[in-house]
Design a protein around this motif. Structure first.
Motif, short mmCIF file in Angstrom:
data_model
loop_
_atom_site.label_atom_id
_atom_site.label_comp_id
_atom_site.label_asym_id
_atom_site.label_seq_id
_atom_site.Cartn_x
_atom_site.Cartn_y
_atom_site.Cartn_z
N ALA A 199 0.85 -1.19 0.00
CA ALA A 199 0.00 0.00 0.00
C ALA A 199 0.88 1.23 0.00
N VAL A 200 0.25 2.38 -0.17
CA VAL A 200 0.92 3.65 0.11
C VAL A 200 0.66 3.98 1.57
N TYR A 201 1.72 4.23 2.30
CA TYR A 201 1.61 4.53 3.73
C TYR A 201 1.76 6.03 3.96
N TYR A 202 0.89 6.56 4.79
CA TYR A 202 0.89 7.98 5.12
C TYR A 202 1.02 8.16 6.63
N CYS A 203 1.72 9.19 7.04
CA CYS A 203 1.76 9.53 8.46
C CYS A 203 0.90 10.77 8.69
N SER A 204 0.44 10.89 9.92
CA SER A 204 -0.32 12.07 10.31
C SER A 204 0.04 12.45 11.73
N ALA A 205 -0.19 13.72 12.05
CA ALA A 205 0.09 14.20 13.40
C ALA A 205 -0.92 15.28 13.77
N ASP A 206 -1.40 15.20 15.00
CA ASP A 206 -2.30 16.22 15.54
C ASP A 206 -1.42 17.23 16.27
N VAL A 207 -1.28 18.42 15.67
CA VAL A 207 -0.28 19.38 16.11
C VAL A 207 -0.91 20.64 16.66
N LEU A 208 -0.39 21.09 17.81
CA LEU A 208 -0.72 22.42 18.32
C LEU A 208 0.43 23.33 17.90
N THR A 209 0.13 24.32 17.07
CA THR A 209 1.19 25.17 16.55
C THR A 209 1.54 26.28 17.53
N ALA A 210 2.61 26.96 17.23
CA ALA A 210 3.04 28.07 18.09
C ALA A 210 2.02 29.20 18.08
N MET A 211 1.17 29.24 17.08
CA MET A 211 0.10 30.25 17.00
C MET A 211 -1.16 29.76 17.70
N GLN A 212 -1.05 28.67 18.43
CA GLN A 212 -2.16 28.13 19.22
C GLN A 212 -3.29 27.57 18.36
N PHE A 213 -2.96 27.14 17.14
CA PHE A 213 -3.94 26.45 16.32
C PHE A 213 -3.66 24.95 16.38
N GLU A 214 -4.73 24.15 16.48
CA GLU A 214 -4.57 22.71 16.50
C GLU A 214 -5.16 22.15 15.21
N ASN A 215 -4.33 21.44 14.47
CA ASN A 215 -4.74 20.86 13.20
C ASN A 215 -4.11 19.50 13.02
N GLU A 216 -4.71 18.72 12.12
CA GLU A 216 -4.10 17.46 11.74
C GLU A 216 -3.31 17.68 10.45
N TYR A 217 -2.07 17.27 10.47
CA TYR A 217 -1.20 17.41 9.32
C TYR A 217 -0.83 16.04 8.78
N TRP A 218 -0.59 16.00 7.47
CA TRP A 218 -0.30 14.74 6.79
C TRP A 218 1.02 14.82 6.04
N GLY A 219 1.73 13.71 6.04
CA GLY A 219 2.91 13.60 5.22
C GLY A 219 2.57 13.08 3.84
N GLN A 220 3.56 13.14 2.95
CA GLN A 220 3.36 12.56 1.63
C GLN A 220 3.40 11.04 1.77
N GLY A 221 2.82 10.35 0.89
CA GLY A 221 2.79 8.90 0.98
C GLY A 221 4.14 8.28 0.63
N THR A 222 4.37 7.10 1.19
CA THR A 222 5.56 6.33 0.83
C THR A 222 5.10 4.92 0.47
N GLN A 223 5.55 4.45 -0.68
CA GLN A 223 5.07 3.16 -1.20
C GLN A 223 5.78 2.00 -0.50
N VAL A 224 4.99 1.05 -0.06
CA VAL A 224 5.52 -0.21 0.47
C VAL A 224 4.98 -1.33 -0.42
N THR A 225 5.88 -2.10 -0.99
CA THR A 225 5.50 -3.20 -1.85
C THR A 225 6.11 -4.48 -1.32
N VAL A 226 5.27 -5.47 -1.06
CA VAL A 226 5.72 -6.75 -0.54
C VAL A 226 5.47 -7.82 -1.60
N SER A 227 6.53 -8.43 -2.07
CA SER A 227 6.41 -9.45 -3.12
C SER A 227 6.28 -10.83 -2.49
N SER A 228 5.55 -11.68 -3.16
CA SER A 228 5.31 -13.03 -2.62
C SER A 228 6.38 -14.02 -3.09
#
Length: 119
Positions: A90-119
């Motif tokens: 699959a393509v794997y994504y990371c996310s983080a629930d961040v409180l910024t220095a401006m006191q805003f809380e948002n969920e941020y996402w990283g770019q996807g990284t491909q993981v391929t498992v061959s049989s």
């Protein structure tokens, strides 16, 4: 705030990979962090989540094989994936629930990284 994911690749079934995701920017605090995965035509699933206190949760199909961890000093979350199966491909994504220095809380996402498992 930016999240940079790395560590994907091609591996044979039974092998291991370690994903990393580093958050950077005006971060005051990171609450929970998570890894998700998505395959074409399917919804994105939460694979693993780690909370600020260190507690974790996993998708049933990866329990006992995947381990999520975090380094708060580096604002980084990891996903150690062992005993990989073709269905983990699959393509794997990371996310983080961040409180910024401006006191805003948002969920941020990283770019996807491909993981391929061959049989």
């Amino acid at each position: 705030v930016q999240l940079q994911a790395s560590g994907g690749g091609l591996v044979q079934a039974g092998g291991s990979l370690r994903l990393s995701c580093a958050a950077s920017g005006s971060i005051l605090r990171i609450n929970d962090m998570a890894w998700h995965r998505q395959t074409p035509g399917k919804e994105r699933d939460v694979v693993a989540r780690i909370y600020s206190g260190g507690s974790t949760g996993y998708l049933d199909s990866v329990k006992g094989r995947f381990t999520i961890s975090r380094d708060n000093a580096k604002n980084t979350v990891y996903l150690q994936m062992n005993s990989l199966k073709p269905e983990d491909t699959a393509v794997y994504y990371c996310s983080a629930d961040v409180l910024t220095a401006m006191q805003f809380e948002n969920e941020y996402w990283g770019q996807g990284t491909q993981v391929t498992v061959s049989s």
